[in-house]
Every structure is written in C-alpha cells, then in structure tokens.
Design an enzyme around this catalytic site. Structure first.
Site, PDB file in Angstrom:
ATOM      1  N   GLY B 159     -29.495   3.757-107.414  1.00  0.00           N
ATOM      2  CA  GLY B 159     -28.898   3.664-106.075  1.00  0.00           C
ATOM      3  C   GLY B 159     -27.422   3.996-106.124  1.00  0.00           C
ATOM      4  O   GLY B 159     -26.757   3.734-107.123  1.00  0.00           O
ATOM      5  N   HIS B 160     -26.907   4.577-105.031  1.00  0.00           N
ATOM      6  CA  HIS B 160     -25.489   4.921-104.954  1.00  0.00           C
ATOM      7  C   HIS B 160     -24.681   3.707-104.511  1.00  0.00           C
ATOM      8  O   HIS B 160     -25.023   3.068-103.526  1.00  0.00           O
ATOM      9  CB  HIS B 160     -25.251   6.031-103.924  1.00  0.00           C
ATOM     10  CG  HIS B 160     -25.934   7.308-104.260  1.00  0.00           C
ATOM     11  ND1 HIS B 160     -27.265   7.518-104.048  1.00  0.00           N
ATOM     12  CD2 HIS B 160     -25.458   8.446-104.810  1.00  0.00           C
ATOM     13  CE1 HIS B 160     -27.588   8.737-104.437  1.00  0.00           C
ATOM     14  NE2 HIS B 160     -26.516   9.327-104.911  1.00  0.00           N
ATOM     15  N   LEU B 161     -23.573   3.428-105.205  1.00  0.00           N
ATOM     16  CA  LEU B 161     -22.670   2.363-104.755  1.00  0.00           C
ATOM     17  C   LEU B 161     -21.824   2.891-103.593  1.00  0.00           C
ATOM     18  O   LEU B 161     -21.805   2.306-102.522  1.00  0.00           O
ATOM     19  CB  LEU B 161     -21.823   1.861-105.925  1.00  0.00           C
ATOM     20  CG  LEU B 161     -22.656   1.247-107.073  1.00  0.00           C
ATOM     21  CD1 LEU B 161     -21.773   0.819-108.233  1.00  0.00           C
ATOM     22  CD2 LEU B 161     -23.481   0.061-106.598  1.00  0.00           C
ATOM     23  N   THR B 177     -20.693  11.778-105.097  1.00  0.00           N
ATOM     24  CA  THR B 177     -21.294  10.431-105.140  1.00  0.00           C
ATOM     25  C   THR B 177     -22.511  10.383-106.057  1.00  0.00           C
ATOM     26  O   THR B 177     -23.026   9.306-106.330  1.00  0.00           O
ATOM     27  CB  THR B 177     -21.721   9.962-103.734  1.00  0.00           C
ATOM     28  OG1 THR B 177     -22.707  10.865-103.225  1.00  0.00           O
ATOM     29  CG2 THR B 177     -20.552   9.898-102.775  1.00  0.00           C
ATOM     30  N   PHE B 178     -22.968  11.560-106.541  1.00  0.00           N
ATOM     31  CA  PHE B 178     -24.121  11.583-107.446  1.00  0.00           C
ATOM     32  C   PHE B 178     -23.717  11.445-108.910  1.00  0.00           C
ATOM     33  O   PHE B 178     -24.536  11.581-109.801  1.00  0.00           O
ATOM     34  CB  PHE B 178     -24.936  12.875-107.229  1.00  0.00           C
ATOM     35  CG  PHE B 178     -25.741  12.845-105.960  1.00  0.00           C
ATOM     36  CD1 PHE B 178     -27.077  12.468-105.974  1.00  0.00           C
ATOM     37  CD2 PHE B 178     -25.149  13.156-104.742  1.00  0.00           C
ATOM     38  CE1 PHE B 178     -27.820  12.411-104.798  1.00  0.00           C
ATOM     39  CE2 PHE B 178     -25.882  13.098-103.565  1.00  0.00           C
ATOM     40  CZ  PHE B 178     -27.225  12.725-103.586  1.00  0.00           C
TER      41      PHE B 178
END
Lengths: 319, 319
Positions: B159-161, B177-178
């Site tokens: 999951g992305h923070l 963001t990846f």
C-alpha cells in the site's frame, strides 16, 4: 608634474586594499572553519555532514592548509566514532560513549564505547559507589523516556549496554553508565552468566590489545509461526512500554598493534534468556552481516576478513 | 616639508586596506551563507542544524540583513517540512514528499506530504499509467531495501503511504509515489475500505481548505498477554523480513483560511485488518499524544486545541 606623485599613492592604496580584501576573506574563512570544528566536536549531525558544510564555506577557496577530513584530538565525537555511525537516529554524545536512541522502544539502537588498557589496568584509588537509582537524561523528551519504575515491577532487570566495570578508573565515567538510555531489559539468566563473561572477555582483549571499540545493542529476531509465516514477538514493560529485546548484539573492533595493521572484528549475538552457562563464548559468534540485517545498522567495513573465526582461538574465548 | 605629502597616501592606503578587509570578510561570509542555504535546501540534516552552522560562520558578525530563521522559497525541504520533522532517522527528500526510513523494518517511519487544492481540482490532461512494478530507491543500501518479491508471495498488499491519487495532475509526481520506501504491507480489507475513504476525505478537506499537510506511518501496538504482561507481535514478510505494522496512523494539519489563523489538526489510527466498512471515519480519530507515544515521533505542537473533536463534525467525516 602631478601625475607621478599621484600614481604611487593610488597604486599603494589599491595594493593595500587588495591585501586587506584577501586578509579579510581568509580570516573570515578561518574563523568559520574553527567555529564549525568546535561545533561539530559535540554535534554528531554536523560532524556527519562536515564535508558539505566545509565545501559551502570555502567559497574563495583560500587554503590555510586545513585538512577537512581530519579533526583535532579535542573532537570528542571523532575520537569515539573512529569506525563510523552504525545509524543516525537520535544520536547522543556522552563522556565515554555515543548512543543512538530508539524513541519507539525507549532503549538504545546502539551504544559505542572505546576501551583502553590504561583504565583497566590501573588500580582505582577509591571504590566507586553505585548510584541508588538510574539517572535521567533530560535531553530525551519525557514521553520517550523509560524510568526506573518500568523495570521495578517486571521479571527483567535493567542491564547496562556500556558496562560500568569498563570505567572503574574514573568515578564520573563510571556513574555515567547508569544513565537510563544506556539501560535495557535483560534476562537475569543472561546477565549473570554469558553477558558478564562476554564483558570480561572484552576487557581482557583490551588489556592484550591496548585499544578496543565496542558497539552494543538490542535485536528483535523473527521466529517461524507456520511453514511460510514468520513473526517478531517481544514483551513491553511498564507504563512507558519499554521494549524487551529478543537478543543482544556486540560488535568488537580490536586494534591489536603487534598482530598487523588491520583492526580485528568480531560479532556476537546473545539470546535474551537464561542460556546454559557451559556453552563456550565462541558459539555465540555471529556473522556481522546478519546483525546488520536484523538491527538495521551498518558497521565498519574495512576490517572484515575471512580468517576472522580462526583468530579468536588465539585469544581464548572460553575464559 | 616631506611629512604632509606622505601622511595622506599612508592614510589613504590604510583606509583602503581596512575597507578591503571588511569587503573581503563580508563577501566571504555572504558566499558561505548562500552556499549553506543552497546545500540545506535538499539536505534535511544540514537544514535541521542551520542555526548552529550559521552561528559558526558568522564570526565577524557583519549583517547583510540575512534572516537565518527564514529560507527562500526555493528551499524544498523547508516548504514541505513547514510543521517540522516528527523524527530524524534516515530522512529522504523526494519531489512531493519527505520520508524517514526505518532500516530495521524496511518500511517508512513516516511520510510527510503537502496537498494543495490546485492539483486536485485540475482535470488531468493525460491519464497517467501505473508503473508495472514498484520503483527501487538506490539511495537506500541494498541490505535495508524491501523488494516487490517480498510482497508477491504474502497475504499483504503493497500500500502507498503517500497516495498516488493525490498527484494525478503531475505524471512525474504520480509515478514517484510508487517508490518502495513509500510502500508498506497493508491488509486488503483495510486498503479497499476505510483506508481509501480516509484518503478521499483528506482530498476533500484539501479542496475545501486549500492546503493540507499529511503525515502517514506505521504503528506497532502492544496487546495484553496475561493480566500484567503486554507484548508486541507482528508478522515479517519475504526474504527481506519486511515488518507488517499492526496499525497505521495519519496526522493531518489543515490550513483552512476562512476558519481562523490556527491550523487545524487531526490524528487517525487504523488497525491493519479487515475492519467493518460501516464504521464512521470519526470513530478512528485518536489522541495525537497516543500516536506519538507508540510511534516514537513528535508532531507539531502549535495547532492542538480542545475543540478539535467538535470541528470535525463540520467537515463531514462520514463521507
């Protein structure tokens, strides 16, 4: 004529002006250099970034023979951290050790100390009195501190990461090891047996070699739950939820002059439990790479040799 | 007479010499100041210690009107970290967020991002393509990195923070963001429900307020084992033993201009599990002090008010 009588004063003025400019710039730069040096002596973060900071202040690049990679002997951090910072989280500098504090677990990430044979071979003039309580470090915010009370009602004892017995020659250094960030929950069975033997072995090694650097810290090792699942499980004690490590590590860098130029490096991993005292110390020797993996730390790289595990036989690890 | 014809040139020379000295010192100091400013713009550690470094370089204390507490707009770190660093462990600066990396757990301690309404209200010119794999950050040493593989054979999803959906207006920010340090093991049940709702709520709040700062990170919360014993237990996944947090936190600082001058602050704690989607978002609101205790982090202090929990009602947390 007027011209020659003006040329000389103007040339003189221009020359002194230029000279003044250079002297001003050089003195300013030198003052900056000295000030940054003294600031970094006790600030590990400025010390770590010294090259970038010096580069930024050396704009006119007048060199006064400053070697920016070297620090004077008075630079306390540089002396203690000769073999580098394993990590940079919340670093605190004390008189005889440097410590990185884990605010989440309320114990240290690592403690780095430098043992010298002089302190260990001297007979102490006075018997040093243990303090009645652990000492509070007010540089750590209240909400991240452990307290004496956390340990009092638990089955774990407060063990020293940097051992007070390494500093019997100097009462103020001895007392300093009782500061709470240097304390971690230790199993009574570990503390009274293998832990004490490993500390004694390091002191013996110091007397033999002259100079030994020791990094001590906690480990949280995973255990297998099912065939494919691993988990980390550890107790927390007291109101401040102080983490109880599953293991402890010690990484030793010995500078044995008579042996050869390369320092000699060893890693130990001890389970935080009541382990059989009949085991030899050498059975706890661990690959430093494994310690790095589970601790999330990086140790000095220049001293690792394949002959490592043979060397220890000559130092008698089973004392 | 000879004397008057020499006095003037000597006085002139002395004056230009002094002037040159001052100009040299001032220019050197000014150059240092500008260089340190540009160095700190992308170095969080130098940024944190800027006052000490400036003090050290300002020896002759010539003031050119520099305000050492202020940084120019170009100072990327200063803009993103307006409300301070919750912790200083292994800080990495990216284009749209700043992140502190936990080398032991191979996930972030915290990610701080700044959302602005412009990016969220713009219709994106092009549909941004998701990258096929998470991106590797080579500034993190190999032995402390997580990998795509660690997530692949586990029941947890990456999951992305910092959410990619906050950056749909800018493909390069979206892609960033990846990067793996921004990824953490999330329960599918959390990610698909409450997590997504909380992220949507934050974007709605941003459109309403104009400017919102968000800190996101993992928590490892203890559970009671026996009456007096508490323990922390969490899974680790993959070859790199990536820690699976028991909970996640989000701390939000909203700068709602129309409301009043003080920014508005909220903390959320979400269990990393398949939680009932019928629960209102407001039931996950948590005391920021509790987040600080369990995360070992310290958040901005100037925005906390007792009316906090009333304010949220007006923003509709149950969307």
């Amino acid at each position: 004529m007027v011209v020659p009588s003006l040329t000389l004063p103007i040339a003189l003025a221009a020359l002194t002006g230029l000279l003044g400019f250079i002297v001003g710039a050089v003195l300013q730069q030198d003052a900056s250099y000295r000030n940054i040096q003294s600031t970094m002596a006790n600030d590990p973060y400025i010390y770590q970034r010294r090259q970038q900071i010096f580069d930024a202040t050396m704009f006119f690049t007048f060199s006064l023979g400053h070697d920016t990679s070297q620090l004077p002997d008075s630079a306390h951090v540089a002396t203690l951290m000769k073999y580098g910072f394993p990590g940079l989280d919340d670093v605190h500098v004390y008189r005889n050790f440097v410590l990185s504090y884990d605010r989440r677990n309320r114990i240290a990430h690592w403690v780095c100390e430098h043992l010298e044979s002089e302190c260990l071979t001297e007979t102490p003039a006075t018997i040093v009195q243990k303090p009645a309580e652990f000492l509070i470090d007010s540089s750590i915010p209240l909400i991240f501190r452990a307290s004496q009370l956390d340990y009092r009602n638990s089955e774990w004892i407060g063990g020293h990461l940097a051992s007070p017995h390494n500093y019997r020659c100097d009462p103020s250094k001895y007392i300093e090891t009782f500061i709470l960030p240097n304390i971690a929950p230790l199993s009574h069975g570990l503390k009274s047996k293998i832990w004490t033997r490993l500390e004694a072995y390091i002191r013996e090694l110091t007397i033999k070699c002259g100079s030994v650097y020791v990094y001590t810290g906690p480990l949280f090792m995973p255990e297998r739950i099912t065939f494919r699942n691993w988990a980390i499980r550890h107790q927390v004690i007291g109101m401040n939820t102080v983490a109880v490590p599953t293991h402890f590590f010690k990484v030793i860098i010995a500078e044995c002059k008579e042996r050869d130029d390369l320092p000699y490096m060893e890693g130990y991993v001890l389970p935080n439990a009541d382990i059989d005292n009949n085991l030899e110390l050498s059975s706890f020797i661990s690959n430093i790479r494994d310690i790095e993996h589970f601790a999330g730390l990086k140790f000095y790289d220049g001293a690792r040799r394949p002959q490592l595990h043979h060397n220890i036989q000559t130092i008698d690890p089973s004392l």
